[in-house]
Design a protein around this motif. Structure first.
Motif, short mmCIF file in Angstrom:
data_model
loop_
_atom_site.label_atom_id
_atom_site.label_comp_id
_atom_site.label_asym_id
_atom_site.label_seq_id
_atom_site.Cartn_x
_atom_site.Cartn_y
_atom_site.Cartn_z
N MET A 1 -10.01 1.11 22.03
CA MET A 1 -8.88 0.20 21.99
C MET A 1 -8.42 -0.06 20.58
N ALA A 2 -9.24 -0.81 19.87
CA ALA A 2 -8.62 -1.50 18.76
C ALA A 2 -9.22 -1.14 17.42
N LYS A 3 -9.35 0.11 17.19
CA LYS A 3 -9.82 0.47 15.84
C LYS A 3 -8.67 1.16 15.15
N THR A 4 -7.85 0.41 14.50
CA THR A 4 -6.49 0.90 14.40
C THR A 4 -5.86 0.83 13.03
N GLU A 5 -6.64 0.51 12.04
CA GLU A 5 -5.99 0.23 10.76
C GLU A 5 -5.17 1.39 10.22
N LYS A 6 -5.58 2.62 10.59
CA LYS A 6 -4.87 3.78 10.04
C LYS A 6 -3.42 3.81 10.48
N VAL A 7 -3.20 3.47 11.72
CA VAL A 7 -1.84 3.47 12.22
C VAL A 7 -0.97 2.53 11.40
N ILE A 8 -1.57 1.39 11.11
CA ILE A 8 -0.80 0.39 10.39
C ILE A 8 -0.42 0.89 9.01
N LYS A 9 -1.36 1.54 8.39
CA LYS A 9 -1.08 2.00 7.03
C LYS A 9 0.16 2.87 6.98
N LYS A 10 0.36 3.59 8.05
CA LYS A 10 1.53 4.47 8.05
C LYS A 10 2.81 3.65 8.07
N THR A 11 2.81 2.55 8.78
CA THR A 11 4.02 1.76 8.86
C THR A 11 3.90 0.58 7.91
N GLU A 12 4.89 0.39 7.15
CA GLU A 12 5.03 -0.78 6.28
C GLU A 12 3.73 -1.12 5.57
N LYS A 13 3.23 -0.17 4.84
CA LYS A 13 1.94 -0.31 4.18
C LYS A 13 1.78 -1.63 3.43
N GLU A 14 2.70 -1.85 2.54
CA GLU A 14 2.53 -2.95 1.58
C GLU A 14 2.37 -4.29 2.27
N GLU A 15 3.29 -4.52 3.22
CA GLU A 15 3.35 -5.83 3.83
C GLU A 15 2.09 -6.14 4.65
N GLU A 16 1.63 -5.10 5.37
CA GLU A 16 0.55 -5.34 6.32
C GLU A 16 -0.81 -5.44 5.65
N LYS A 17 -0.89 -4.93 4.47
CA LYS A 17 -2.21 -4.79 3.88
C LYS A 17 -2.95 -6.11 3.75
N GLN A 18 -2.22 -7.16 3.46
CA GLN A 18 -2.90 -8.43 3.24
C GLN A 18 -3.35 -9.10 4.54
N VAL A 19 -2.83 -8.61 5.65
CA VAL A 19 -3.15 -9.29 6.90
C VAL A 19 -4.61 -9.07 7.27
N THR A 20 -5.32 -10.15 7.51
CA THR A 20 -6.69 -10.05 8.00
C THR A 20 -6.77 -10.89 9.26
N PHE A 21 -7.91 -10.77 9.96
CA PHE A 21 -8.05 -11.59 11.18
C PHE A 21 -8.02 -13.08 10.82
N GLU A 22 -8.63 -13.42 9.70
CA GLU A 22 -8.64 -14.83 9.28
C GLU A 22 -7.22 -15.34 9.07
N SER A 23 -6.41 -14.50 8.41
CA SER A 23 -5.08 -14.98 8.06
C SER A 23 -4.19 -15.17 9.29
N LEU A 24 -4.61 -14.59 10.41
CA LEU A 24 -3.84 -14.79 11.64
C LEU A 24 -4.21 -16.12 12.30
N GLY A 25 -5.17 -16.81 11.73
CA GLY A 25 -5.55 -18.11 12.29
C GLY A 25 -6.67 -18.00 13.30
N ILE A 26 -7.41 -16.91 13.20
CA ILE A 26 -8.49 -16.74 14.18
C ILE A 26 -9.76 -17.43 13.70
N ILE A 27 -10.47 -18.06 14.64
CA ILE A 27 -11.65 -18.82 14.28
C ILE A 27 -12.77 -17.88 13.82
N PRO A 28 -13.65 -18.39 12.96
CA PRO A 28 -14.68 -17.53 12.35
C PRO A 28 -15.58 -16.84 13.38
#
Lengths: 510, 410
Positions: free
Chosen positions: B1-28
């Protein structure tokens, strides 16, 4: 112990129990007393009411009814306690639902309704127990009572003539001795209903065979044992008689208890207790086992199947030995058959018998006439019969399967000396209790489980006419694994010596 | 399912790079589980849908196969569950049993740190065991619609009156008419006041269908345009006469020896026959279709997943959702009946940024269907390069016919 409230006995059955139990209390002291229980009942009930597992053995069968009285009390009390709790919770849930509030996690049920299973060998004792229930239950109305009596009593014109039989035989075989029955008993607020559908019943009273018939064997199409899934109180009474029936049936029943059911049977799944869901029910089931004597089978059952986390208690009595009841002077020779393991004991015993005992008998002119060979197990019986057949012995057999006509012929032939040997099983003696006349020598291939059979057989020996008793003899084979049987015959003070003595393997009593 | 970072890198690399699970507001607690599962950063669909889900909106999520949709809906419901634990909190529906089992595994993995209880309620398994599982009041139920309805109707004491979340995975398939009755029955007995998520790689546009799921003011999150396949997938076709079909399959599998392959057929019968034929030829093949018992289905899938069998012959039961990272090649033995099926089938490979290839068999009867698929995915496929081997294919014919004959005797 005289306050039934403190013992958590439900109000509904308090008074009726006191009235029913009076007969036993009175018997002990002639005067009226305030006691509710007899001494035996008191000591047993403190454990029973504490939900401990109990195996109780006492060869004195006159206490049987006292014991039944308290286990019936306990069974009814258990049923009413759970029933009241379930009704109370249902009320609570309904109340909360009407108010629209959240319902807490209430778990008060098993997979199926039957909570108590009482296993008994014959219809006569089952009727005794159900009679006690009727008296104690405090129910205003009893449904199917007539049918119960019709099916569990003998028609009045039919009665066995037992005038010449011993008392214990009369007690076991009085009335209806059918061994295939099962009755579901359902309790409601004011009524009690016999022959209810099992899944509507609170208590099931049945014989091993009766249960075995509906449980069925693996591979059979129609099988049903879901009703055994949620038994919380198992009572097995009269084990000494169950052992004379097919013991396998009882084990079969026990193996089908506390399993996860195949069908849902309209159970409210949100209220099933967690230990049922986790298949831990057998650890929370109380087992009460009552017997006249202990056997290896019973010990194994108690150790294997009784897993109650409340702990278990074994109550046994010391036996002074039925050897004391032998009136006629007879020389008893005890042979200890050396054996390495229980696996080899059957073969060792058989070889000892055919190489040592039989040749001795054959050699003697006196011994080889009028000799009875008493075999406890049917399997050993078959083995010896085959051996005697192959070697052209002159003998007749008496087993539980022998037809009445054949029995008469065998007895007469043996008495008149037309055959030399008679080969009989313990079950034959248990079910028929004939006095076989003309036995001068008796060989116990193994000791009887019913110790009183030993003295009965010995007292029945008839010395040849015109001579004194010194000509009767008795030979007994035993192994170290027969300790329990042996104790009942020779008494606890002698059994040690017979089992452990290094000096000799043969012991004589006269 | 969700092992997907490579796909993201292809699209809008710069913007997405900083996104982490924490930054989405997910609990520890959940971040920790993600770390354990080696999810390094959220995939695009996860990054976009999780914040909206946490706001409490209904969602229609559309993302390519293998882009991490399961985690995209699992994470927010687990987080909400953490905030307000209750039994029967969420119900996740899937069209196939295998997919349901896979989703349940993922929920348990993601919820391992918070002790989530999850029950899998699918057909073909023992009702009693499931009734017991339901009786233990799990937080999350993962189910196929038919069996859930069965329990709702027949298991006394089980209801979904307090359900908070309803998720339809492969929503377009679930909203098809096949599942109509069951879905309607479920919708009738769950509260209206709930959150609803629909997720799929292909989505229907028919408004009336979506209305049935009774979403409230949903947000539509599209990560890829409709009907697209991933770029890392190489798609080929092979064109040959119908009578040589088995022979070509045998040849191709021989050429691809050592690569993990799924062969899709249209009917159960064909998949069964092909499996027997391939086994007669010495291939390590297992089959998976709806007419097998559930135990056999799971057994076959596990053998394939663990790698002890390299070839899986399956019908469309295996076409959606199943995440088997090791799959290298998908062969469409029969041309799929719709372009959607095609997308899902080939989506079994080239997942989570890996590469993969697909080969579709086209015979003289299938040309029109094939062209429609090409049109739908807006892609012109190339013929699979057999190289010099093309003449050699028919050398197999004799052995293949023999194997077929033996297979047909059964």
């Amino acid at each position: 112990m005289n306050n039934l409230n403190e013992l958590n006995i439900k109000k509904r059955i308090q008074e009726s129990f006191i009235n029913t139990n009076k007969t036993f209390v009175k018997k002990e002291d002639s005067e009226e007393s305030d006691e509710i229980f007899t001494d035996l009942q008191k000591s047993l009930f403190s454990y029973i009411n504490n939900y401990n597992d109990i195996i109780y053995s006492n060869s004195d069968n006159s206490k049987m009814n006292e014991i039944r009285s308290i286990y019936t009390l306990h069974a009814l009390n258990h049923v009413f306690k759970t029933r009241d709790k379930i009704l109370k919770n249902s009320e609570k849930i309904k109340h909360l639902q009407e108010k629209g509030e959240d319902i807490p996690d209430i778990r008060d049920q098993g997979f199926t309704r039957p909570k108590v299973l009482i296993v008994l060998p014959y219809r006569n004792s089952a009727l005794d127990v159900m009679d006690l229930m009727i008296k104690m239950s405090g129910s205003k109305q009893i449904e199917n009572k007539k049918r119960l009596y019709n099916e569990f009593k003998l028609p009045s014109d039919e009665d066995n003539d037992m005038s010449d039989k011993p008392d214990d035989f009369k007690k076991i075989f009085r009335g209806n001795i059918d061994d295939c029955f099962r009755v579901g008993i359902k309790f409601t607020r004011k009524t009690m209903r016999f022959f209810a559908d099992f899944y509507q019943s609170d208590i099931i009273v049945a014989s091993p065979l009766g249960l075995r018939m509906i449980i069925g064997a693996e591979g059979e199409k129609k099988r049903d044992y879901d009703f055994l899934s949620s038994i919380e109180l198992l009572i097995i009474d009269q084990c000494q008689d169950l052992l004379m029936q097919n013991w396998d049936h009882l084990l079969h029943v026990l193996n089908h208890m506390h399993l996860i059911p195949k069908a849902t049977h309209d159970t409210d799944f949100s209220r099933i207790k967690n230990w049922y869901l986790d298949s831990k029910a057998k650890y929370l089931c109380q087992n009460l086992i009552f017997t006249e004597y202990l056997t290896p089978e019973l010990n194994s059952l108690f150790n294997t199947y009784c897993k109650n986390i409340s702990g278990k208690i074994k109550i046994r009595h010391q036996h002074y030995g039925t050897i004391n009841d032998v009136i006629i002077p007879v020389q008893q020779t005890y042979h200890r058959v050396a054996t390495k393991s229980i696996k080899h004991s059957d073969d060792d015993r058989f070889n000892f018998f055919i190489y040592k005992v039989l040749p001795n008998i054959q050699k003697s002119v006196i011994l080889q006439m009028h000799t009875a060979i008493y075999v406890p197990s049917y399997f050993d019986f078959i083995r010896i019969r085959n051996y005697m057949d192959e070697n052209d012995y002159s003998y007749h057999v008496l087993s539980e399967y022998t037809e009445p006509a054949d029995i008469s012929r065998a007895r007469s032939d043996f008495y008149h000396g037309r055959v030399r040997y008679i080969l009989m099983t313990e079950r034959f003696h248990y079910f028929r209790r004939y006095r076989i006349r003309g036995i001068q020598n008796i060989v116990f291939y193994g000791l009887p489980d019913h110790a009183n059979f030993f003295s009965e057989m010995l007292n029945n020996l008839s010395p040849p006419k015109g001579e004194e008793g010194s000509d009767v003899s008795c030979t007994i084979l035993y192994t170290k694994y027969d300790r329990l049987k042996l104790e009942r015959v020779v008494g606890f003070n002698r059994v040690q010596k017979l089992c452990n003595s290094m000096k000799s393997d043969t012991f004589m009593f006269a | 399912m969700a092992k997907t970072e490579k796909v993201i890198k292809k699209t809008e690399k710069e913007e997405e790079k900083q996104v982490t699970f924490e930054s989405l507001g997910i609990i520890p607690q959940i971040c920790e589980a993600c770390e354990r599962l080696k999810f390094k950063a959220p995939s695009e669909i996860q990054a976009k849908s999780i914040p909206i889900a946490l706001q409490g909106r209904d969602i229609i999520g559309l993302a390519q196969t293998g882009s991490g949709k399961t985690a995209a809906f699992s994470i927010p419901i687990l987080q909400e569950l953490w905030n307000a634990p209750q039994p029967f909190f969420a119900c996740i529906m899937s069209p196939t049993r295998e997919l349901a089992i896979q989703i349940a595994e993922q929920i348990e993995a993601l919820g391992s740190t918070m002790g989530v209880r999850c029950a899998t309620i699918v057909g073909g398994m023992d009702m009693m065991t499931q009734a017991i599982a339901l009786s233990k009041k799990p937080h999350v139920i993962v189910c196929t619609p038919g069996r859930l309805v069965d329990h709702l109707e027949n298991t006394k004491g089980f209801n979904l009156k307090h359900l908070k979340y309803l998720i339809l995975d492969e929503a377009d398939r679930l909203l098809d008419l096949d599942f109509g009755d069951e879905i309607d029955k479920v919708l009738k007995v769950i509260p209206r006041d709930r959150h609803t998520y629909l997720f799929s790689a292909t989505m229907t546009n028919k408004v009336e269908k979506l209305q049935r799921a009774s979403l409230v003011n949903p947000v539509k999150i599209e990560v890829a345009t409709k009907y697209s396949t991933v770029d890392t997938l190489l798609q080929y076709y092979l064109f040959f006469p119908f009578k040589n079909k088995e022979c070509y399959l045998a040849y191709l599998l021989n050429e691809l020896a050592g690569q993990t392959t799924i062969v899709f057929t249209t009917t159960c019968l064909v998949s069964q026959k092909l499996t027997l034929m391939l086994r007669n030829l010495g291939f390590q093949a297992v089959c998976l279709h709806g007419q097998l018992s559930q135990a056999k289905r799971i057994g076959a899938l596990n053998k394939f997943k663990s790698g002890s069998r390299g070839i899986l012959i399956a019908t469309d039961v295996a076409s959606r959702g199943l995440d088997i990272p090791s799959v290298d090649v998908v062969i469409n033995y029969d041309v799929p009946q719709s372009s959607k099926d095609y997308i899902h089938r080939v989506g079994r490979t080239a997942r989570a940024g890996r590469s993969g290839k697909s080969v579709t068999f086209v015979t003289q009867y299938d040309v029109e269907w094939f062209q429609r698929i090409e049109a739908a995915i807006e892609k012109k496929m190339e013929e699979f390069p057999l190289g010099t081997g093309k003449e050699n294919v028919l050398l197999f014919q004799e052995r293949v016919s023999e194997a077929c004959r033996i297979a047909n005797m059964v």
